[in-house]
Design an enzyme around this catalytic site. Structure first.
Site, PDB file in Angstrom:
ATOM      1  N   LYS A 124      10.093  80.350  95.241  1.00 50.00           N
ATOM      2  CA  LYS A 124      11.140  80.664  94.275  1.00 50.00           C
ATOM      3  C   LYS A 124      12.013  81.817  94.745  1.00 50.00           C
ATOM      4  O   LYS A 124      11.519  82.812  95.258  1.00 50.00           O
ATOM      5  CB  LYS A 124      10.513  81.059  92.937  1.00 50.00           C
ATOM      6  CG  LYS A 124      10.470  79.911  91.970  1.00 50.00           C
ATOM      7  CD  LYS A 124       9.754  80.303  90.709  1.00 50.00           C
ATOM      8  CE  LYS A 124       9.514  79.075  89.877  1.00 50.00           C
ATOM      9  NZ  LYS A 124      10.676  78.658  89.096  1.00 50.00           N
ATOM     10  N   ILE A 462      -5.912  67.222  81.904  1.00 52.87           N
ATOM     11  CA  ILE A 462      -4.926  68.243  81.533  1.00 52.87           C
ATOM     12  C   ILE A 462      -3.911  67.724  80.519  1.00 52.87           C
ATOM     13  O   ILE A 462      -3.131  68.485  79.962  1.00 52.87           O
ATOM     14  CB  ILE A 462      -4.243  68.791  82.803  1.00 52.87           C
ATOM     15  CG1 ILE A 462      -5.278  69.247  83.823  1.00 52.87           C
ATOM     16  CG2 ILE A 462      -3.300  69.939  82.508  1.00 52.87           C
ATOM     17  CD1 ILE A 462      -6.265  70.291  83.310  1.00 52.87           C
ATOM     18  N   SER A 464      -1.459  64.606  80.512  1.00 59.22           N
ATOM     19  CA  SER A 464      -0.713  63.371  80.726  1.00 59.22           C
ATOM     20  C   SER A 464      -1.528  62.393  81.552  1.00 59.22           C
ATOM     21  O   SER A 464      -2.319  62.789  82.412  1.00 59.22           O
ATOM     22  CB  SER A 464       0.611  63.676  81.407  1.00 59.22           C
ATOM     23  OG  SER A 464       0.391  64.330  82.622  1.00 59.22           O
ATOM     24  N   GLU A 515       0.104  61.605  76.504  1.00 58.25           N
ATOM     25  CA  GLU A 515       1.501  62.066  76.477  1.00 58.25           C
ATOM     26  C   GLU A 515       2.561  61.032  76.888  1.00 58.25           C
ATOM     27  O   GLU A 515       3.573  61.407  77.494  1.00 58.25           O
ATOM     28  CB  GLU A 515       1.667  63.336  77.337  1.00 58.25           C
ATOM     29  CG  GLU A 515       0.723  64.467  76.960  1.00 58.25           C
ATOM     30  CD  GLU A 515       0.866  65.714  77.835  1.00 58.25           C
ATOM     31  OE1 GLU A 515       1.911  65.898  78.475  1.00 58.25           O
ATOM     32  OE2 GLU A 515      -0.088  66.521  77.860  1.00 58.25           O
ATOM     33  N   GLU A 636       5.811  82.912  86.410  1.00 61.42           N
ATOM     34  CA  GLU A 636       7.168  82.963  86.962  1.00 61.42           C
ATOM     35  C   GLU A 636       8.112  83.792  86.103  1.00 61.42           C
ATOM     36  O   GLU A 636       9.186  84.143  86.553  1.00 61.42           O
ATOM     37  CB  GLU A 636       7.709  81.555  87.184  1.00 61.42           C
ATOM     38  CG  GLU A 636       8.012  80.794  85.914  1.00 61.42           C
ATOM     39  CD  GLU A 636       8.464  79.375  86.202  1.00 61.42           C
ATOM     40  OE1 GLU A 636       7.720  78.655  86.876  1.00 61.42           O
ATOM     41  OE2 GLU A 636       9.554  79.009  85.749  1.00 61.42           O
ATOM     42  N   HIS A 725      -1.344  66.650  93.271  1.00 61.48           N
ATOM     43  CA  HIS A 725      -0.110  66.579  94.052  1.00 61.48           C
ATOM     44  C   HIS A 725      -0.276  65.680  95.263  1.00 61.48           C
ATOM     45  O   HIS A 725       0.679  65.413  95.983  1.00 61.48           O
ATOM     46  CB  HIS A 725       0.322  67.979  94.478  1.00 61.48           C
ATOM     47  CG  HIS A 725       0.696  68.822  93.314  1.00 61.48           C
ATOM     48  ND1 HIS A 725      -0.165  69.744  92.772  1.00 61.48           N
ATOM     49  CD2 HIS A 725       1.803  68.840  92.544  1.00 61.48           C
ATOM     50  CE1 HIS A 725       0.414  70.311  91.717  1.00 61.48           C
ATOM     51  NE2 HIS A 725       1.599  69.781  91.562  1.00 61.48           N
TER      52      HIS A 725
HETATM   53  N1  GLN Z   1      -0.106  68.828  79.646  1.00 58.47           N
HETATM   54  C1  GLN Z   1       0.814  68.712  80.722  1.00 58.47           C
HETATM   55  C2  GLN Z   1       0.541  67.457  81.519  1.00 58.47           C
HETATM   56  O1  GLN Z   1      -0.574  67.087  81.640  1.00 58.47           O
HETATM   57  C3  GLN Z   1       0.721  69.913  81.637  1.00 58.47           C
HETATM   58  C4  GLN Z   1       1.704  69.846  82.763  1.00 58.47           C
HETATM   59  C5  GLN Z   1       1.869  71.138  83.565  1.00 58.47           C
HETATM   60  O2  GLN Z   1       1.095  72.020  83.527  1.00 58.47           O
HETATM   61  N2  GLN Z   1       2.921  71.265  84.348  1.00 58.47           N
HETATM   62  O3  GLN Z   1       1.420  66.834  82.047  1.00 58.47           O
HETATM   63 ZN    ZN Z   2      -0.209  71.981  85.392  1.00 58.01          ZN
END
Ligand code: GLN
Ligand code: ZN
Length: 789
Positions: A124, A462, A464, A515, A636, A725
């Site tokens: 960044k 987490i 999604s 989500e 950030e 990722h």
């Molecule tokens: N709850 C979100 C997901 O699972 C979290 C995404 C993130 O931390 N960038 O997509």
């Molecule tokens: Zn995340």
């Protein structure tokens, strides 16, 4: 000297194009749909258009050249000075003349020609959402002027602007070194980096020499690190370098600082042997007086950034005029002919032109200002600031009417009922406890008997699940009105049911709804809150060809109805396992939006926290007893200066706690942060007092857990074991190993098992495999550790 207008100039302009033409061209080139000539043509056209637009909008005295970049301005400079890692150099010896594919290989790891090789790191740019390509340096690094592109741009610009208005912009050596990384260096301020200055000097001198041979009068050297915490060695290095630079004095130099306050670097900047300096008077208006004070016996030109280059609000020109009047008439009587005006920083960080916004209502639109409008404001300011000074001359006749329009927009915004909601204001003054009513240990016991989760290593995700093409397309169609609400809801419910069944089949302990209804973590919530607006074309460059379109918080935040309760309750109704509700936290929503500038950010954050608190309580009432509040953007938002960290962290943590503290003892609060640099802020993360935090760790091989060892994080932690990722599916042994590694630092009773981040960008097949392996890993660990207890 009598002048009729204050000198105006620009520091940098958005380059992606009004219609993101550069993005399209780059992506077509990378996928071999157009050739290099076609790409270069787009670049040439855009540069020409942008110069013309700046001239038209601002009648500026100096216009930046060299702020254009194929991928990133730092990378342009890194390649210009020939600092190219071996692995990216092409086989055709020495790569002469420079081929753009070398630059793309550095940025992306691959290009239409040449061998793929690991890309350079991306970081960044200060506290913006722009990412630059980190220069890679070695102790014995050599530099050589390796590209002519910058000089070609000067010649192009001369055709459009005339040479007198051309101001090439380059990155200063100290800023470039500060940002550079290499295995032999530790941290940004490693003094070994300064040994490279000697080798950089001849290249900088060569570049300046070429500029002056081309007839350039002024060059801008960006040294924003002067607004960061430096040390004496670095401050001294500034002096030494600039004393030796440009010794022939053929060229005038402007050193530009931005994004903050010079503080202890003020003397360093003011004493540099250059003709002009620029300071950011939007971010740090308080530095204006000390700068003027220290310029008392100097003949330097002072450029003051009064138009906000980081936000999208129309400028209060009356306030700017007052400031200018104070400078030239007040205590310091600074010579108006030595004063320059400009935006606070490059306009790279704001969208292009308001003219493309057709959907925003006229009132709201009149409060906004994008890059083109900011230059119009600047030009107006240049004339208007001297009106009160009794200066005569050829002042454009429409100045007063332009000023009046400006003023009425500012007033309408200041007083609008759309912005000020008395109910929100009175709620802001209520005193609400931000502490949970029970300590973590008691909560943990209550939650254990409520949820009956495995005693060791409970598993979750987490939030999604993969967002298939079908999901995206239904969402889009619903938004455009081509799919009915009924059909949309039916589809989403089916999708949720699919995700719930899948999680049950895999054997996860705490489920999520997946989500599918969310396009993004902020826009989804913003669209349901009052006080938020969305642009059609408000793109700003994030990295390379990628742009983001941050929503705009313009007014007090309130909610008409719950945002997520329906989806989460539906998901809970499908299963006996606990369903986790999912919200984005107040600090992340704030950091990923354009934020109103008429009140402190902390106030706006508190307003967000209050509505999210309501949402949390609504979820709880509906029987959702595990709620995750994502805060991936806490880090950030950290201010550039360490001395400002505590203030920020205090209100950021308070806002998170305001969101979460209203729940009962047996409601479990999770949070999630997907980054790995915790060391600096670990105390604050602990102070957020979430029952469970999930973090990114799989890539850093659990190294970051060191921070958690030193600090003894008090609550539960889910160190991510699946790097989302990467398309690779981690195996059971790998995940077991990672967790065993974590157990050395964190008591096993506190460990959860989960991926690094949301799964939305991945495909179902890999996700299913990975989650099955993750659950197996948890089971294996339970067997091993439960028996040996
Ligand atoms: N709850 C979100 C997901 O699972 C979290 C995404 C993130 O931390 N960038 O997509
Ligand atoms: Zn995340």
């Amino acid at each position: 000297m009598s002048i009729n207008k204050i000198f105006t100039h620009n520091l940098g302009f958005p380059r992606i194009g009004a219609r993101r033409e550069l993005k399209q061209a780059l992506e077509s080139y990378w996928s071999c749909k157009i050739d290099l000539n076609a790409l270069e043509l787009v670049g040439t056209q855009l540069r020409k258009q942008h110069w013309e637009q700046q001239l038209q909008a601002g009648q500026l005295d100096l216009i930046p050249v060299g702020d254009f970049a194929w991928y990133d301005q730092v990378l342009e400079w890194t390649t210009t000075i020939g600092c190219i890692p071996k692995r990216h150099q092409s086989d055709s010896a020495q790569d002469q003349p420079f081929h753009l594919d070398t630059l793309f290989r550095m940025a992306r790891g691959r290009a239409p020609t040449g061998q793929p090789a690991a890309a350079c790191e991306m970081t960044k740019w200060f506290d913006t959402n722009y990412h630059f390509i980190t220069p890679e340096i070695k102790l014995n690094q050599e530099f050589a002027l390796s590209r002519t592109f910058l000089f070609e741009q000067v010649k192009e610009a001369e055709q459009v602007l005339g040479i007198d208005r051309v101001k090439p912009v380059i990155i200063g050596p100290l800023t470039w070194l500060y940002l550079a990384k290499g295995e032999e260096f530790v941290g940004s301020l490693d003094s070994k980096k300064l040994t490279l200055l000697e080798k950089l000097l001849p290249v900088y001198n060569q570049v300046l020499q070429q500029f002056s041979q081309l007839g350039v009068k002024w060059t801008q050297i960006d040294e924003p690190v002067l607004c960061l915490d430096l040390n004496d060695e670095w401050r001294q290095a500034f002096q030494t370098f600039y004393q030796q630079l440009n010794q022939s004095k053929k060229l005038n130099i402007l050193i530009a600082t931005y994004f903050g306050n010079l503080l202890d670097n003020l003397k360093t900047l003011v004493n540099l042997p250059v003709e002009a300096i620029h300071i950011d008077a939007v971010r740090a208006p308080q530095q204006l007086a000390p700068v003027l004070e220290s310029l008392k016996n100097s003949s330097k030109i002072l450029s003051v950034g009064l138009i906000d280059g980081r936000n999208i609000w129309r400028s209060d020109l009356d306030a700017c005029i007052e400031t200018i009047q104070k400078v030239i008439i007040g205590e310091f009587k600074f010579d108006a002919s030595r004063l320059w005006l400009s935006p606070s920083c490059s306009l790279l960080h704001v969208p292009f032109d308001l003219k493309y916004e057709t959907k925003i209502d006229a009132e709201l639109k009149s409060w906004l200002s994008f890059a083109v409008q900011k230059l119009e404001e600047l030009s107006l300011l240049g004339y208007a600031a001297l009106l009160k000074d009794g200066c005569e001359g050829s002042i454009p006749s429409n100045i007063s009417s332009l000023l009046a329009t400006q003023r009425s927009a500012i007033e309408s915004r200041r007083n609008s009922v759309r912005i000020h909601n008395p109910q929100v204001k009175s709620r802001m003054n209520e005193s609400i406890s931000t502490d949970r009513s029970h300590p973590f240990d008691d909560r943990k016991k209550a939650q254990q008997s409520k949820f009956h989760l495995p005693k060791l290593f409970p598993t979750t995700t987490i939030g999604s699940f993969p967002q298939t093409q079908e999901i995206r397309s239904i969402r889009l169609k619903y938004k455009n009105g081509t799919v009915s609400r009924e059909l949309y809801e039916k589809f989403m419910k089916e999708e949720i049911e699919k995700v719930v069944r899948l999680q049950e089949e895999i054997g996860l302990d705490v489920l999520v709804h997946g989500e599918p209804e969310r396009n993004d973590m902020v826009e989804y919530f913003g669209e349901l809150m009052n006080g938020y607006a969305f642009t059609e074309n408000g793109w700003t460059q994030s990295f390379g060809s990628r742009c983001v379109k941050p929503p705009v918080i313009f007014g007090d935040i309130s909610l008409d109805k719950p945002m997520t309760v329906e989806w989460s309750s539906y998901a809970q109704s499908l299963t006996d396992k606990p369903m986790k509700g999912m919200l984005t936290g107040p600090v992340t929503i704030l950091n990923w939006s354009f934020v109103r500038d008429d009140q402190p950010r902390s106030e706006t954050c508190k307003q967000l926290a209050l509505v999210l608190r309501d949402e949390v309580l609504n979820l709880e009432k509906a029987g959702i007893k595990i709620i995750q509040i994502d805060e991936p953007a806490v880090r950030e938002g950290l201010p550039l200066r360490k001395s400002d960290w505590n203030t920020y962290l205090k209100w950021a943590v308070d806002c998170f706690k305001l969101t979460t503290s209203g729940v009962e003892i047996d409601t479990q609060i999770h949070t999630h942060m997907c980054y790995s640099e915790f060391n600096d802020i670990i105390d604050s993360i602990g102070a957020m007092d979430a029952d469970v935090i999930s973090i990114e760790t799989s890539r850093s091989n659990m190294e970051l857990l060191q921070a958690f060892e030193d600090f003894k994080y008090p609550n539960d932690i889910g160190p991510g074991v699946y790097d989302i990722h990467s398309p690779n599916v981690p195996n059971v042994e790998w995940m077991v190993k990672l967790i065993k590694n974590a157990i050395e630092r964190i008591p096993k009773e506190n460990i959860w098992i989960n991926p690094d981040c949301g799964l939305k960008t991945r495909g179902y097949q890999e996700v299913k495999q990975a989650l099955i392996a993750m659950v197996q890993a948890a089971q294996q660990l339970r067997t091993e550790f439960e028996t040996c207890q």
